[in-house]
Design a protein around this motif. Structure first.
Motif, PDB file in Angstrom:
ATOM      1  N   MET A 114       0.843  -1.168   0.000  1.00  0.00           N
ATOM      2  CA  MET A 114       0.000   0.000   0.000  1.00  0.00           C
ATOM      3  C   MET A 114       0.893   1.238   0.000  1.00  0.00           C
ATOM      4  O   MET A 114       1.884   1.292   0.722  1.00  0.00           O
ATOM      5  N   LYS A 115       0.529   2.188  -0.817  1.00  0.00           N
ATOM      6  CA  LYS A 115       1.317   3.406  -0.897  1.00  0.00           C
ATOM      7  C   LYS A 115       1.086   4.266   0.340  1.00  0.00           C
ATOM      8  O   LYS A 115       0.030   4.243   0.951  1.00  0.00           O
ATOM      9  N   ALA A 116       2.115   5.035   0.695  1.00  0.00           N
ATOM     10  CA  ALA A 116       2.063   5.819   1.928  1.00  0.00           C
ATOM     11  C   ALA A 116       0.972   6.885   1.867  1.00  0.00           C
ATOM     12  O   ALA A 116       0.300   7.147   2.870  1.00  0.00           O
ATOM     13  N   TYR A 117       0.775   7.505   0.708  1.00  0.00           N
ATOM     14  CA  TYR A 117      -0.232   8.569   0.640  1.00  0.00           C
ATOM     15  C   TYR A 117      -1.652   8.004   0.737  1.00  0.00           C
ATOM     16  O   TYR A 117      -2.543   8.649   1.292  1.00  0.00           O
ATOM     17  N   VAL A 118      -1.881   6.800   0.250  1.00  0.00           N
ATOM     18  CA  VAL A 118      -3.197   6.170   0.380  1.00  0.00           C
ATOM     19  C   VAL A 118      -3.471   5.858   1.850  1.00  0.00           C
ATOM     20  O   VAL A 118      -4.575   6.098   2.359  1.00  0.00           O
ATOM     21  N   PHE A 119      -2.458   5.361   2.540  1.00  0.00           N
ATOM     22  CA  PHE A 119      -2.587   5.088   3.970  1.00  0.00           C
ATOM     23  C   PHE A 119      -2.836   6.377   4.741  1.00  0.00           C
ATOM     24  O   PHE A 119      -3.689   6.426   5.637  1.00  0.00           O
ATOM     25  N   GLY A 120      -2.118   7.439   4.398  1.00  0.00           N
ATOM     26  CA  GLY A 120      -2.280   8.733   5.067  1.00  0.00           C
ATOM     27  C   GLY A 120      -3.671   9.310   4.864  1.00  0.00           C
ATOM     28  O   GLY A 120      -4.280   9.848   5.800  1.00  0.00           O
ATOM     29  N   ILE A 121      -4.199   9.202   3.658  1.00  0.00           N
ATOM     30  CA  ILE A 121      -5.551   9.691   3.379  1.00  0.00           C
ATOM     31  C   ILE A 121      -6.571   8.874   4.158  1.00  0.00           C
ATOM     32  O   ILE A 121      -7.536   9.418   4.706  1.00  0.00           O
ATOM     33  N   GLY A 122      -6.364   7.580   4.254  1.00  0.00           N
ATOM     34  CA  GLY A 122      -7.263   6.729   5.036  1.00  0.00           C
ATOM     35  C   GLY A 122      -7.260   7.092   6.514  1.00  0.00           C
ATOM     36  O   GLY A 122      -8.319   7.140   7.155  1.00  0.00           O
ATOM     37  N   ILE A 123      -6.089   7.381   7.053  1.00  0.00           N
ATOM     38  CA  ILE A 123      -5.984   7.777   8.462  1.00  0.00           C
ATOM     39  C   ILE A 123      -6.669   9.117   8.687  1.00  0.00           C
ATOM     40  O   ILE A 123      -7.392   9.308   9.671  1.00  0.00           O
ATOM     41  N   LEU A 124      -6.473  10.082   7.781  1.00  0.00           N
ATOM     42  CA  LEU A 124      -7.130  11.382   7.918  1.00  0.00           C
ATOM     43  C   LEU A 124      -8.645  11.261   7.848  1.00  0.00           C
ATOM     44  O   LEU A 124      -9.373  11.919   8.601  1.00  0.00           O
ATOM     45  N   LEU A 125      -9.150  10.401   6.967  1.00  0.00           N
ATOM     46  CA  LEU A 125     -10.593  10.179   6.888  1.00  0.00           C
ATOM     47  C   LEU A 125     -11.128   9.536   8.163  1.00  0.00           C
ATOM     48  O   LEU A 125     -12.187   9.929   8.672  1.00  0.00           O
ATOM     49  N   MET A 126     -10.398   8.568   8.683  1.00  0.00           N
ATOM     50  CA  MET A 126     -10.820   7.916   9.916  1.00  0.00           C
ATOM     51  C   MET A 126     -10.886   8.910  11.069  1.00  0.00           C
ATOM     52  O   MET A 126     -11.867   8.945  11.826  1.00  0.00           O
ATOM     53  N   LEU A 127      -9.879   9.761  11.188  1.00  0.00           N
ATOM     54  CA  LEU A 127      -9.860  10.736  12.272  1.00  0.00           C
ATOM     55  C   LEU A 127     -10.940  11.792  12.104  1.00  0.00           C
ATOM     56  O   LEU A 127     -11.558  12.218  13.082  1.00  0.00           O
ATOM     57  N   SER A 128     -11.199  12.221  10.865  1.00  0.00           N
ATOM     58  CA  SER A 128     -12.229  13.245  10.665  1.00  0.00           C
ATOM     59  C   SER A 128     -13.624  12.693  10.957  1.00  0.00           C
ATOM     60  O   SER A 128     -14.449  13.376  11.571  1.00  0.00           O
ATOM     61  N   PHE A 129     -13.899  11.456  10.549  1.00  0.00           N
ATOM     62  CA  PHE A 129     -15.193  10.855  10.863  1.00  0.00           C
ATOM     63  C   PHE A 129     -15.333  10.584  12.357  1.00  0.00           C
ATOM     64  O   PHE A 129     -16.423  10.732  12.923  1.00  0.00           O
ATOM     65  N   SER A 130     -14.238  10.214  13.013  1.00  0.00           N
ATOM     66  CA  SER A 130     -14.285  10.017  14.463  1.00  0.00           C
ATOM     67  C   SER A 130     -14.567  11.333  15.169  1.00  0.00           C
ATOM     68  O   SER A 130     -15.371  11.386  16.111  1.00  0.00           O
ATOM     69  N   PHE A 131     -13.927  12.415  14.723  1.00  0.00           N
ATOM     70  CA  PHE A 131     -14.157  13.728  15.325  1.00  0.00           C
ATOM     71  C   PHE A 131     -15.599  14.176  15.120  1.00  0.00           C
ATOM     72  O   PHE A 131     -16.228  14.690  16.043  1.00  0.00           O
ATOM     73  N   ALA A 132     -16.128  13.941  13.932  1.00  0.00           N
ATOM     74  CA  ALA A 132     -17.521  14.326  13.661  1.00  0.00           C
ATOM     75  C   ALA A 132     -18.483  13.541  14.547  1.00  0.00           C
ATOM     76  O   ALA A 132     -19.430  14.111  15.112  1.00  0.00           O
ATOM     77  N   GLY A 133     -18.259  12.260  14.706  1.00  0.00           N
ATOM     78  CA  GLY A 133     -19.127  11.443  15.556  1.00  0.00           C
ATOM     79  C   GLY A 133     -19.036  11.813  17.019  1.00  0.00           C
ATOM     80  O   GLY A 133     -20.045  11.878  17.721  1.00  0.00           O
ATOM     81  N   LEU A 134     -17.825  12.066  17.492  1.00  0.00           N
ATOM     82  CA  LEU A 134     -17.652  12.465  18.886  1.00  0.00           C
ATOM     83  C   LEU A 134     -18.299  13.814  19.159  1.00  0.00           C
ATOM     84  O   LEU A 134     -18.932  14.020  20.201  1.00  0.00           O
ATOM     85  N   THR A 135     -18.160  14.753  18.221  1.00  0.00           N
ATOM     86  CA  THR A 135     -18.762  16.077  18.393  1.00  0.00           C
ATOM     87  C   THR A 135     -20.279  15.991  18.351  1.00  0.00           C
ATOM     88  O   THR A 135     -20.973  16.649  19.137  1.00  0.00           O
ATOM     89  N   PHE A 136     -20.815  15.177  17.454  1.00  0.00           N
ATOM     90  CA  PHE A 136     -22.271  15.005  17.361  1.00  0.00           C
ATOM     91  C   PHE A 136     -22.833  14.405  18.640  1.00  0.00           C
ATOM     92  O   PHE A 136     -23.880  14.841  19.143  1.00  0.00           O
ATOM     93  N   THR A 137     -22.144  13.416  19.182  1.00  0.00           N
ATOM     94  CA  THR A 137     -22.587  12.789  20.424  1.00  0.00           C
ATOM     95  C   THR A 137     -22.515  13.763  21.594  1.00  0.00           C
ATOM     96  O   THR A 137     -23.436  13.827  22.419  1.00  0.00           O
ATOM     97  N   ALA A 138     -21.430  14.523  21.674  1.00  0.00           N
ATOM     98  CA  ALA A 138     -21.304  15.510  22.752  1.00  0.00           C
ATOM     99  C   ALA A 138     -22.352  16.611  22.606  1.00  0.00           C
ATOM    100  O   ALA A 138     -22.893  17.087  23.610  1.00  0.00           O
TER     101      ALA A 138
END
Length: 64
Positions: free
Chosen positions: A1-25
């Motif tokens: 897996m290329k590093a930039y694909v992994f990096g984009i996946g991590i950024l998406l995971m963190l942004s969706f986690s932040f959105a869910g945590l903020t919505f719940t709070a």
């Protein structure tokens, strides 16, 4: 897996986690009718995201 694909996946995971945590709070803050509810929910979401990143960083073994 290329590093930039992994990096984009991590950024998406963190942004969706932040959105869910903020919505719940925000849902919890809405029950208490707080004056600074939206700002406080962002702070709670950001703090929980930092705790999540710290736990993930601690659980990954070191390279080498």
């Amino acid at each position: 897996m290329k590093a930039y694909v992994f990096g984009i996946g991590i950024l998406l995971m963190l942004s969706f986690s932040f959105a869910g945590l903020t919505f719940t709070a925000a849902g919890a803050m809405r029950r208490f009718q707080l004056q600074f509810g939206p700002l406080l929910s962002l702070a709670v979401g950001f703090g929980a995201l930092i705790a999540l990143v710290a736990a993930l960083t601690w659980s990954v073994p070191a390279r080498g």
